[in-house]
Design an enzyme around this catalytic site. Structure first.
Site, PDB file in Angstrom:
ATOM      1  N   ASP A   1       0.818  -1.211   0.000  1.00 58.52           N
ATOM      2  CA  ASP A   1       0.000   0.000   0.000  1.00 58.52           C
ATOM      3  C   ASP A   1       0.852   1.262   0.000  1.00 58.52           C
ATOM      4  O   ASP A   1       0.469   2.275  -0.573  1.00 58.52           O
ATOM      5  CB  ASP A   1      -0.944  -0.006   1.206  1.00 58.52           C
ATOM      6  N   GLY A   2       2.016   1.213   0.654  1.00 58.92           N
ATOM      7  CA  GLY A   2       2.900   2.377   0.629  1.00 58.92           C
ATOM      8  C   GLY A   2       3.354   2.714  -0.773  1.00 58.92           C
ATOM      9  O   GLY A   2       3.410   3.883  -1.164  1.00 58.92           O
TER      10      GLY A   2
ATOM     11  N   ASN B   1      -4.602   9.222   1.515  1.00 60.36           N
ATOM     12  CA  ASN B   1      -5.015   8.691   2.812  1.00 60.36           C
ATOM     13  C   ASN B   1      -5.316   9.780   3.834  1.00 60.36           C
ATOM     14  O   ASN B   1      -6.437   9.889   4.325  1.00 60.36           O
ATOM     15  CB  ASN B   1      -3.929   7.782   3.380  1.00 60.36           C
TER      16      ASN B   1
END
Length: 266
Positions: A66-67, A134
């Site tokens: 996800d990073g 995010n």
């Protein structure tokens, strides 16, 4: 199909996975894989490899966790390209498929993915525009200290908070740091943001949910001199007075498996 590959090269395990993903995309899907010149050098060394721009590609593809997908989102939004994530990390909430799924290639697979628009937060700090898929986090500078912050929404005072900091989260990021800090889970298609304190000290402040057309202003208050500012986990600077955060006019086009467009994601 021409793909701009955004690989995770942070360690040998992820580098190997990126190389594997590129090979599978080319051999099993007939894709033309393009990378930045920096990524090409990291992955292939002196070997001749196609380097190019996302502008000429059909999709931006992240290979990692996800990073990596969060970093690739910057490229995808900048060039107005859809993003598809291939997970070679742990959770992979933002990824449409696991890298092992590439073993049995079907060149029609990408046609089955569904576009899901994701809201972004943006702000200007030190003359530079930043955005976050995010969250935007305001944090204390040193371990063992606290930071005093005041929060306004459309010039209406919401609360003051002393603690480790404050998170302004999109629905996409609501299951990430926001959830760990006790904030609410938001469905990606709900037009709102969450404001969640981080370890508030002797404070009755609770998480807020505000409409996504609101401007959230966070100010350094009390005895605090500064607060650090992070966008999607990356330190981008500090503030000594206030910073306004709002919904960006752009949206990320995230490709997901059919039926999962409204699932919360990290």
């Amino acid at each position: 199909m021409k793909l701009f590959i955004f690989p995770n090269t942070s360690c040998q395990r992820y580098t190997d996975a990126s190389l594997r993903g590129i090979r599978l995309l080319e051999e099993n899907f007939g894709a033309e894989c393009v990378l930045s010149s920096e990524s090409t050098a990291l992955l292939f060394g002196d070997a001749v490899r196609a380097a190019g721009s996302p502008e000429d590609c059909d999709l931006v593809v992240s290979i990692g966790g996800d990073g990596c997908a969060l970093k690739a989102a910057v490229v995808a939004v900048t060039y107005n390209k859809p993003l598809v994530g291939i997970n070679s990390g742990r959770l992979g909430y933002l990824c449409a498929l696991d890298i092992s799924a590439l073993e049995n290639g079907d060149d029609r697979f990408f046609d089955t993915l569904q576009p899901a628009e994701r809201s972004l937060l943006s702000f200007t700090l030190d003359g530079k525009r930043h955005f976050a898929l995010n969250d935007v986090v305001f944090a204390k500078e040193h371990f063992g200290e606290t930071v005093d912050l005041a929060v306004r929404c459309n010039e209406r005072t919401l609360a003051s908070c002393r603690g480790d900091g404050l998170i302004v989260s999109t629905p996409t990021g609501s299951t990430s740091y926001n959830l760990s800090a006790g904030g609410p889970v938001l469905l990606p298609d709900v037009p709102c943001f969450a404001i969640t304190p981080i370890c508030p000290h002797l404070s009755d402040i609770h998480p807020f949910v505000v409409p996504d057309n609101a401007e959230v202003t966070v100010s350094v208050a009390g005895r605090s001199e500064r607060a650090l500012v992070y966008a999607d986990g990356v330190l981008v600077g500090e503030i000594r007075d206030s910073l306004a955060v709002a919904k960006d006019a752009r949206k990320l086009k995230l490709l997901v498996k059919n039926g999962s467009a409204n699932k919360a994601a990290e």
